[in-house]
Design a protein around this motif. Structure first.
Motif, PDB file in Angstrom:
ATOM      1  N   THR A  52       0.841  -1.207   0.000  1.00 29.75           N
ATOM      2  CA  THR A  52       0.000   0.000   0.000  1.00 29.75           C
ATOM      3  C   THR A  52       0.870   1.249   0.000  1.00 29.75           C
ATOM      4  O   THR A  52       0.601   2.213  -0.728  1.00 29.75           O
ATOM      5  CB  THR A  52      -0.937   0.000   1.226  1.00 29.75           C
ATOM      6  N   GLU A  53       1.925   1.217   0.794  1.00 30.42           N
ATOM      7  CA  GLU A  53       2.851   2.353   0.837  1.00 30.42           C
ATOM      8  C   GLU A  53       3.529   2.547  -0.525  1.00 30.42           C
ATOM      9  O   GLU A  53       3.621   3.672  -1.023  1.00 30.42           O
ATOM     10  CB  GLU A  53       3.911   2.112   1.913  1.00 30.42           C
ATOM     11  N   GLU A  54       3.980   1.444  -1.140  1.00 35.98           N
ATOM     12  CA  GLU A  54       4.597   1.540  -2.462  1.00 35.98           C
ATOM     13  C   GLU A  54       3.605   2.080  -3.491  1.00 35.98           C
ATOM     14  O   GLU A  54       3.966   2.900  -4.339  1.00 35.98           O
ATOM     15  CB  GLU A  54       5.089   0.159  -2.916  1.00 35.98           C
ATOM     16  N   HIS A  55       2.372   1.639  -3.402  1.00 36.52           N
ATOM     17  CA  HIS A  55       1.332   2.112  -4.322  1.00 36.52           C
ATOM     18  C   HIS A  55       1.146   3.615  -4.182  1.00 36.52           C
ATOM     19  O   HIS A  55       1.036   4.343  -5.182  1.00 36.52           O
ATOM     20  CB  HIS A  55       0.016   1.367  -4.043  1.00 36.52           C
ATOM     21  N   GLN A  56       1.111   4.084  -2.952  1.00 35.73           N
ATOM     22  CA  GLN A  56       0.950   5.521  -2.728  1.00 35.73           C
ATOM     23  C   GLN A  56       2.142   6.308  -3.272  1.00 35.73           C
ATOM     24  O   GLN A  56       1.982   7.397  -3.841  1.00 35.73           O
ATOM     25  CB  GLN A  56       0.766   5.803  -1.231  1.00 35.73           C
ATOM     26  N   GLN A  57       3.351   5.752  -3.125  1.00 34.11           N
ATOM     27  CA  GLN A  57       4.537   6.415  -3.658  1.00 34.11           C
ATOM     28  C   GLN A  57       4.463   6.487  -5.187  1.00 34.11           C
ATOM     29  O   GLN A  57       4.770   7.535  -5.779  1.00 34.11           O
ATOM     30  CB  GLN A  57       5.807   5.679  -3.226  1.00 34.11           C
ATOM     31  N   TRP A  58       4.081   5.383  -5.826  1.00 33.28           N
ATOM     32  CA  TRP A  58       3.948   5.380  -7.284  1.00 33.28           C
ATOM     33  C   TRP A  58       2.866   6.363  -7.722  1.00 33.28           C
ATOM     34  O   TRP A  58       3.025   7.074  -8.713  1.00 33.28           O
ATOM     35  CB  TRP A  58       3.615   3.979  -7.802  1.00 33.28           C
ATOM     36  N   GLN A  59       1.784   6.403  -6.979  1.00 31.91           N
ATOM     37  CA  GLN A  59       0.690   7.328  -7.305  1.00 31.91           C
ATOM     38  C   GLN A  59       1.200   8.768  -7.261  1.00 31.91           C
ATOM     39  O   GLN A  59       0.903   9.575  -8.149  1.00 31.91           O
ATOM     40  CB  GLN A  59      -0.455   7.130  -6.303  1.00 31.91           C
TER      41      GLN A  59
END
Length: 76
Positions: A52-59
């Protein structure tokens, strides 16, 4: 007759003891399974948090790139 009743009672008691022993073994096995599942759940929750954290960073990075593209398009 009394001896027969005692033998029946002894047989029933032995069956009850055997059943209790089997149930205790099943309970121990279920406790072990529960512990393993709890550990797996914790590991999956940790992995989910990380993803989830990685997804937010990519977003965020994608939003920044889209913003830059829009800036370039506006200047053209």
């Amino acid at each position: 007759m009394t001896l027969e009743l005692l033998e029946k009672l002894e047989k029933k008691i032995q069956n009850a003891v055997d059943t209790i022993s089997l149930l205790q073994m099943e309970v121990e096995e279920l406790k072990s399974d529960k512990e393993a599942l709890s550990k797996t759940t914790e590991e999956l929750q940790f992995a989910n948090s990380k993803l989830t954290e990685e997804h937010q960073q990519w977003q965020s990075r994608l939003s920044a790139l889209v913003g830059k593209i829009e800036e370039v398009e506006e200047t053209m």
